[in-house]
Write an enzyme that holds these catalytic residues in place. Structure first.
Site, short mmCIF file in Angstrom:
data_model
loop_
_atom_site.label_atom_id
_atom_site.label_comp_id
_atom_site.label_asym_id
_atom_site.label_seq_id
_atom_site.Cartn_x
_atom_site.Cartn_y
_atom_site.Cartn_z
N ARG A 129 0.85 -1.18 0.00
CA ARG A 129 0.00 0.00 0.00
C ARG A 129 0.89 1.24 0.00
O ARG A 129 1.95 1.24 0.64
CB ARG A 129 -0.93 0.03 1.23
CG ARG A 129 -2.15 -0.88 1.11
CD ARG A 129 -3.12 -0.42 0.05
NE ARG A 129 -4.28 -1.29 -0.10
CZ ARG A 129 -4.43 -2.28 -1.00
NH1 ARG A 129 -3.45 -2.55 -1.83
NH2 ARG A 129 -5.53 -2.99 -1.06
N HIS A 179 -1.22 0.05 -9.99
CA HIS A 179 -1.93 -0.82 -9.04
C HIS A 179 -2.47 -2.08 -9.75
O HIS A 179 -3.64 -2.42 -9.62
CB HIS A 179 -3.07 -0.08 -8.33
CG HIS A 179 -3.52 -0.79 -7.07
ND1 HIS A 179 -4.02 -0.15 -5.98
CD2 HIS A 179 -3.54 -2.11 -6.74
CE1 HIS A 179 -4.33 -1.02 -5.04
NE2 HIS A 179 -4.05 -2.23 -5.48
P1 NDP Z 1 -2.13 -11.02 5.10
O1 NDP Z 1 -3.07 -10.45 6.09
O2 NDP Z 1 -2.24 -12.47 4.74
O3 NDP Z 1 -0.61 -10.80 5.59
C1 NDP Z 1 -0.19 -9.62 6.17
C2 NDP Z 1 1.21 -9.82 6.72
O4 NDP Z 1 1.66 -8.59 7.26
C3 NDP Z 1 1.26 -10.85 7.85
O5 NDP Z 1 2.46 -11.60 7.79
C4 NDP Z 1 1.26 -9.96 9.09
O6 NDP Z 1 1.86 -10.54 10.22
C5 NDP Z 1 2.10 -8.80 8.60
N1 NDP Z 1 1.86 -7.63 9.43
C6 NDP Z 1 0.69 -6.97 9.66
N2 NDP Z 1 0.88 -5.95 10.52
C7 NDP Z 1 2.20 -5.97 10.83
C8 NDP Z 1 3.02 -5.19 11.70
N3 NDP Z 1 2.51 -4.18 12.42
N4 NDP Z 1 4.32 -5.50 11.80
C9 NDP Z 1 4.86 -6.53 11.10
N5 NDP Z 1 4.14 -7.32 10.28
C10 NDP Z 1 2.82 -7.04 10.14
O7 NDP Z 1 -2.23 -10.12 3.80
P2 NDP Z 1 -1.95 -10.53 2.27
O8 NDP Z 1 -0.61 -11.16 2.20
O9 NDP Z 1 -3.10 -11.26 1.71
O10 NDP Z 1 -1.94 -9.08 1.58
C11 NDP Z 1 -0.98 -8.10 1.97
C12 NDP Z 1 -1.35 -6.76 1.36
O11 NDP Z 1 -1.06 -6.77 -0.05
C13 NDP Z 1 -2.84 -6.40 1.39
O12 NDP Z 1 -3.22 -5.92 2.65
C14 NDP Z 1 -2.92 -5.33 0.33
O13 NDP Z 1 -2.62 -4.08 0.92
C15 NDP Z 1 -1.79 -5.70 -0.64
N6 NDP Z 1 -2.30 -6.15 -1.95
C16 NDP Z 1 -1.92 -5.46 -3.08
C17 NDP Z 1 -2.35 -5.86 -4.32
C18 NDP Z 1 -1.87 -5.14 -5.55
O14 NDP Z 1 -2.31 -5.45 -6.65
N7 NDP Z 1 -0.97 -4.19 -5.43
C19 NDP Z 1 -3.24 -7.00 -4.49
C20 NDP Z 1 -3.59 -7.65 -3.26
C21 NDP Z 1 -3.13 -7.23 -2.04
P3 NDP Z 1 1.25 -11.88 10.91
O15 NDP Z 1 1.63 -12.99 9.95
O16 NDP Z 1 1.96 -11.96 12.19
O17 NDP Z 1 -0.24 -11.67 11.00
#
Ligand code: NDP
Length: 310
Positions: free
Chosen positions: A225, A273
């Site tokens: 993001r 995007h």
């Molecule tokens: P998930 O919820 O599966 O994974 C998020 C990861 O981020 C997890 O490992 C989580 O940790 C970690 N995380 C969250 N908060 C923190 C923090 N404060 N500190 C450290 N690590 C943190 O999400 P997805 O993998 O499915 O998607 C990730 C992002 O990708 C989406 O939220 C979206 O913004 C973006 N996206 C972009 C697209 C594009 O086309 N550009 C398409 C689809 C998604 P933990 O494992 O411990 O929960």
């Protein structure tokens, strides 16, 4: 009969109408799928996208869940009327697309492809490219997408590091968590990939301080993001060359305004995007399976943890 309201941008209906009907049929669900119901109280489930027409969810008093077509939920989180269980999209098509985007751009950096693609003149500049095992890629976010990318990068031979909120174990990936873990990861990372959700905790995680922790000449790939990055700090680091190049797919304001400095940076690649897109066939199966589960009294998959914000 289960009433499912589809509330996303009109173009999505053309993509999803048939795919959802097929998925409901394959899951043996008797569904009335429509873009409008006369009485909101009749709606059992909502299939939504953050840019859909409904912003006030309070009339859907009997809805059992809202099923998001997007992986990211940051724009839905502040909506006080969205009180029903909310599932985000986890879709194999989305993971495949992200793997390809991240590996493609990581290989572009790793193989210094721009030196050849953009080279002009007649100079024969022979150099042996390094192997991936000598290149360190760090991924912030080891969720559905981050871990899929980590595995793919590891498969290509990259020395892969990852960072998450809670500690993780992924084969052949050195996993970190916490503030110290972030500093340790950044100090070794030559190619940084951002796949964190946008939350109050992750906003501006890449700022002047964390950029300075990266080795000089590091590259950044951001399909997570836009607001994960402090733009002024990144522009300054790109200007000094501390960050050699950035590939940015997401921005605070989208489409990226035409007067934004990123457009004019030679060492920035902008993609619109489109790193990865939810695929109607595979994501419709996920939605149908979640409705089947809910109807069978089983827990829904991929529920958003509202306290964590993702
Ligand atoms: P998930 O919820 O599966 O994974 C998020 C990861 O981020 C997890 O490992 C989580 O940790 C970690 N995380 C969250 N908060 C923190 C923090 N404060 N500190 C450290 N690590 C943190 O999400 P997805 O993998 O499915 O998607 C990730 C992002 O990708 C989406 O939220 C979206 O913004 C973006 N996206 C972009 C697209 C594009 O086309 N550009 C398409 C689809 C998604 P933990 O494992 O411990 O929960």
């Amino acid at each position: 009969m289960i009433n499912v309201l589809f509330s996303a941008a009109p173009a999505r209906w053309d993509q999803y109408n048939a795919a959802l009907r097929t998925a409901f049929k394959n899951a043996s669900l008797d569904v009335n799928l429509s873009r409008e119901f006369e009485d909101p109280k009749d709606v059992d489930y909502l299939v939504i996208a953050p840019n859909g027409p409904i912003t006030d969810f309070s009339p859907f008093t009997n809805a059992k869940a809202a099923l998001n077509l997007w992986a990211g939920v940051e724009s839905l989180m502040p909506n006080p009327t969205l009180t029903m269980p909310l599932a985000r999209m986890v879709d194999s098509g989305l993971s495949e697309g992200m793997r390809e985007y991240v590996c493609g751009h990581a290989l572009r950096y790793h193989l210094e492809m721009d030196n050849f693609i953009c080279a002009k003149g007649t100079e024969w500049r022979y150099q042996v490219p390094p192997l991936a095992r000598h290149r360190t890629v760090g991924i912030l976010g080891l969720g559905e997408l981050g871990s899929a990318c980590a595995q793919a990068l590891t498969g290509l031979g990259f020395n892969t590091l990852g960072w998450s909120r809670t500690p993780k174990e992924i084969a052949n990936v050195k996993c970190y968590s916490g503030t110290e873990g972030l500093a340790e990861l950044l100090s070794q990372t030559e190619i940084l990939v951002l796949l964190l959700p946008l939350t109050a905790q992750t906003e501006n995680v890449i700022n002047a301080e964390t950029l300075a922790m990266l080795p000089k000449g590091a590259r950044i790939i951001n399909p997570g993001r836009g607001a994960l990055i402090d733009d002024d700090a990144l522009l300054a680091a790109l200007n000094t060359g501390h960050i050699a190049h950035a590939t940015l797919d997401v921005f605070r304001v989208e489409p990226l305004p035409s007067d934004h400095p990123y457009w004019h940076c030679d060492n920035v690649t902008i993609t619109p995007h489109n790193a990865s897109e939810t695929r109607a066939d595979t994501s419709s199966e996920i939605i149908a399976d979640n409705i089947r589960r809910s109807e069978a009294g089983e827990p829904l998959r991929f529920l958003v943890d509202r306290s964590a914000g993702y």
